[in-house]
Design a protein around this motif. Structure first.
Motif, PDB file in Angstrom:
ATOM      1  N   LEU A 183       0.913  -1.291  -0.264  1.00 51.51           N
ATOM      2  CA  LEU A 183      -0.294   0.325  -0.346  1.00 51.51           C
ATOM      3  C   LEU A 183       0.690   0.940   0.032  1.00 51.51           C
ATOM      4  O   LEU A 183       0.173   2.652  -0.741  1.00 51.51           O
ATOM      5  CB  LEU A 183      -1.012   0.216   0.993  1.00 51.51           C
ATOM      6  N   ALA A 184       1.780   1.164   0.930  1.00 52.34           N
ATOM      7  CA  ALA A 184       2.707   2.725   0.543  1.00 52.34           C
ATOM      8  C   ALA A 184       3.876   2.825  -0.824  1.00 52.34           C
ATOM      9  O   ALA A 184       3.155   4.102  -1.206  1.00 52.34           O
ATOM     10  CB  ALA A 184       3.978   1.639   1.981  1.00 52.34           C
ATOM     11  N   ILE A 185       3.723   1.314  -1.396  1.00 48.20           N
ATOM     12  CA  ILE A 185       4.146   1.625  -3.037  1.00 48.20           C
ATOM     13  C   ILE A 185       3.278   3.006  -3.946  1.00 48.20           C
ATOM     14  O   ILE A 185       3.352   3.706  -4.320  1.00 48.20           O
ATOM     15  CB  ILE A 185       4.651   0.460  -3.051  1.00 48.20           C
ATOM     16  N   ILE A 186       2.047   1.922  -3.569  1.00 46.74           N
ATOM     17  CA  ILE A 186       1.156   2.004  -4.503  1.00 46.74           C
ATOM     18  C   ILE A 186       0.643   3.611  -3.906  1.00 46.74           C
ATOM     19  O   ILE A 186       0.109   4.648  -5.461  1.00 46.74           O
ATOM     20  CB  ILE A 186      -0.623   1.629  -4.071  1.00 46.74           C
ATOM     21  N   ARG A 187       0.799   4.250  -2.534  1.00 42.99           N
ATOM     22  CA  ARG A 187       0.301   5.961  -2.236  1.00 42.99           C
ATOM     23  C   ARG A 187       1.149   6.692  -2.481  1.00 42.99           C
ATOM     24  O   ARG A 187       0.948   7.845  -3.304  1.00 42.99           O
ATOM     25  CB  ARG A 187       0.617   5.851  -0.434  1.00 42.99           C
ATOM     26  N   GLU A 188       2.449   6.530  -2.834  1.00 45.39           N
ATOM     27  CA  GLU A 188       3.850   6.843  -3.024  1.00 45.39           C
ATOM     28  C   GLU A 188       3.637   7.752  -4.839  1.00 45.39           C
ATOM     29  O   GLU A 188       3.833   7.678  -5.285  1.00 45.39           O
ATOM     30  CB  GLU A 188       5.372   6.234  -2.913  1.00 45.39           C
ATOM     31  N   SER A 189       3.436   6.114  -4.964  1.00 42.87           N
ATOM     32  CA  SER A 189       3.336   6.885  -6.929  1.00 42.87           C
ATOM     33  C   SER A 189       2.243   6.924  -6.718  1.00 42.87           C
ATOM     34  O   SER A 189       2.038   8.216  -8.338  1.00 42.87           O
ATOM     35  CB  SER A 189       3.354   4.971  -7.883  1.00 42.87           C
ATOM     36  N   ALA A 190       0.939   7.115  -7.105  1.00 46.50           N
ATOM     37  CA  ALA A 190       0.322   7.763  -6.662  1.00 46.50           C
ATOM     38  C   ALA A 190       0.072   9.413  -6.466  1.00 46.50           C
ATOM     39  O   ALA A 190      -0.234  10.469  -7.052  1.00 46.50           O
ATOM     40  CB  ALA A 190      -1.734   7.760  -5.691  1.00 46.50           C
ATOM     41  N   GLY A 191       1.328   9.550  -5.540  1.00 46.36           N
ATOM     42  CA  GLY A 191       1.397  10.944  -5.252  1.00 46.36           C
ATOM     43  C   GLY A 191       2.096  11.758  -5.890  1.00 46.36           C
ATOM     44  O   GLY A 191       2.121  12.689  -5.985  1.00 46.36           O
ATOM     45  N   LEU A 192       3.168  10.621  -6.753  1.00 45.87           N
ATOM     46  CA  LEU A 192       3.957  11.072  -7.645  1.00 45.87           C
ATOM     47  C   LEU A 192       3.513  11.587  -8.583  1.00 45.87           C
ATOM     48  O   LEU A 192       3.311  12.678  -9.563  1.00 45.87           O
ATOM     49  CB  LEU A 192       5.122  10.330  -8.284  1.00 45.87           C
ATOM     50  N   VAL A 193       2.303  11.169  -9.218  1.00 44.44           N
ATOM     51  CA  VAL A 193       1.334  11.103 -10.366  1.00 44.44           C
ATOM     52  C   VAL A 193       0.567  12.520 -10.372  1.00 44.44           C
ATOM     53  O   VAL A 193       0.283  13.860 -10.639  1.00 44.44           O
ATOM     54  CB  VAL A 193       0.784  10.012 -10.697  1.00 44.44           C
ATOM     55  N   GLY A 194       0.198  12.537  -8.912  1.00 38.30           N
ATOM     56  CA  GLY A 194      -0.504  13.764  -8.584  1.00 38.30           C
ATOM     57  C   GLY A 194       0.409  15.653  -8.268  1.00 38.30           C
ATOM     58  O   GLY A 194       0.162  15.956  -9.112  1.00 38.30           O
ATOM     59  N   ASP A 195       1.671  14.580  -7.972  1.00 38.89           N
ATOM     60  CA  ASP A 195       2.692  16.173  -7.800  1.00 38.89           C
ATOM     61  C   ASP A 195       3.268  16.753  -9.597  1.00 38.89           C
ATOM     62  O   ASP A 195       3.400  17.402  -9.809  1.00 38.89           O
ATOM     63  CB  ASP A 195       3.572  15.203  -7.302  1.00 38.89           C
ATOM     64  N   LEU A 196       2.859  14.794 -10.475  1.00 43.38           N
ATOM     65  CA  LEU A 196       3.639  16.082 -11.277  1.00 43.38           C
ATOM     66  C   LEU A 196       2.569  16.598 -12.339  1.00 43.38           C
ATOM     67  O   LEU A 196       2.668  17.473 -12.851  1.00 43.38           O
ATOM     68  CB  LEU A 196       3.506  14.479 -12.535  1.00 43.38           C
ATOM     69  N   LEU A 197       0.874  16.025 -12.133  1.00 40.04           N
ATOM     70  CA  LEU A 197       0.000  16.656 -12.214  1.00 40.04           C
ATOM     71  C   LEU A 197       0.348  18.595 -11.755  1.00 40.04           C
ATOM     72  O   LEU A 197      -0.347  19.192 -12.367  1.00 40.04           O
ATOM     73  CB  LEU A 197      -1.224  16.488 -11.868  1.00 40.04           C
ATOM     74  N   GLU A 198       0.205  18.658 -11.057  1.00 32.46           N
ATOM     75  CA  GLU A 198       0.513  19.674 -10.284  1.00 32.46           C
ATOM     76  C   GLU A 198       1.914  20.306 -10.859  1.00 32.46           C
ATOM     77  O   GLU A 198       1.563  22.096 -11.277  1.00 32.46           O
ATOM     78  CB  GLU A 198       0.428  19.849  -8.647  1.00 32.46           C
ATOM     79  N   ILE A 199       2.836  20.351 -10.766  1.00 30.61           N
ATOM     80  CA  ILE A 199       4.404  21.087 -11.473  1.00 30.61           C
ATOM     81  C   ILE A 199       3.464  21.422 -12.959  1.00 30.61           C
ATOM     82  O   ILE A 199       3.985  22.491 -13.198  1.00 30.61           O
ATOM     83  CB  ILE A 199       5.197  19.939 -11.426  1.00 30.61           C
TER      84      ILE A 199
END
Length: 209
Positions: free
Chosen positions: A22-38
């Protein structure tokens, strides 16, 4: 008891591995969210759909973490330090997490209510969780409208620890309480009917050496 400890140990190890997943899934989703924001100024046809998907993943990862924490408490129930005492508030929290599916099957909800303070009781984790599960199962089995909500709260009152399982309009017949008393034998819990609630009383834990 040996088999119960084996099952608990293996389950606890599996829960730990699932938390890492779950930690890996959360971090991956967070990375996608960060890229969308950037890159928010860059036109992207499916941005809204992807942002919704990231939010959906994040919410369900948090829900999964809660379920795994509850499973971890159940897995450690046979441990020596949980055989004759437990924390009623923590047991309520775990059972609420683990019975969400049961509530959904009955077109109902179960929620943790009230303050989340530790309440040490003089019964083991497994019997305490068993008593809570049996109480909730009884309430879910009663006829009632769809969408009903059972609120669970643990408190200390009059020298005892009490888990209140409350539902608007709940009225338990004396025979139902007597039947529950028989079903709960060996768990250390005593059932009683209160206005709109089923109350399960447990002995408070005494001082430990």
């Amino acid at each position: 008891m040996r088999e119960a400890r084996f099952m608990g140990t293996v389950t606890a190890m599996a829960m730990h591995d699932m938390q890492n997943v779950l930690a890996i899934i959360r971090e991956s989703a967070g990375l996608v969210g960060d890229l969308l924001e950037i890159n928010k100024s860059t036109p992207f046809k499916h941005r809204d759909a992807l942002e919704r998907a990231v939010g959906h993943i994040t919410r369900h990862v948090e829900r999964g973490k809660g379920i795994l924490e509850a499973m971890g408490r159940l897995a450690h129930a046979p441990d020596d330090n949980q055989l004759d005492h437990s924390d009623l508030a923590a047991c309520c929290r775990a059972v609420v997490q683990l019975t969400e599916r049961l509530a959904h099957m009955k077109n109902a909800e179960v929620r943790l209510a009230g303050p989340d303070r530790g309440i040490p009781v003089g019964v083991g984790t497994l019997p305490a969780m068993t008593a809570l599960f049996l109480g909730l199962s009884h309430i879910f089995g009663l006829p009632g409208p769809d969408g009903r909500v059972v609120n669970v709260v643990a408190l200390a009152r009059d020298g005892a620890a009490v888990a209140r399982l409350c539902l608007d309009g709940l009225a338990l017949e004396p025979g139902a309480v007597a039947g529950l008393d028989e079903a709960l034998r060996g768990t250390g819990a005593r059932p009683a009917a209160a206005e709109g609630c089923l109350e399960l009383s447990f002995p408070l834990a005494g001082p430990r050496d």
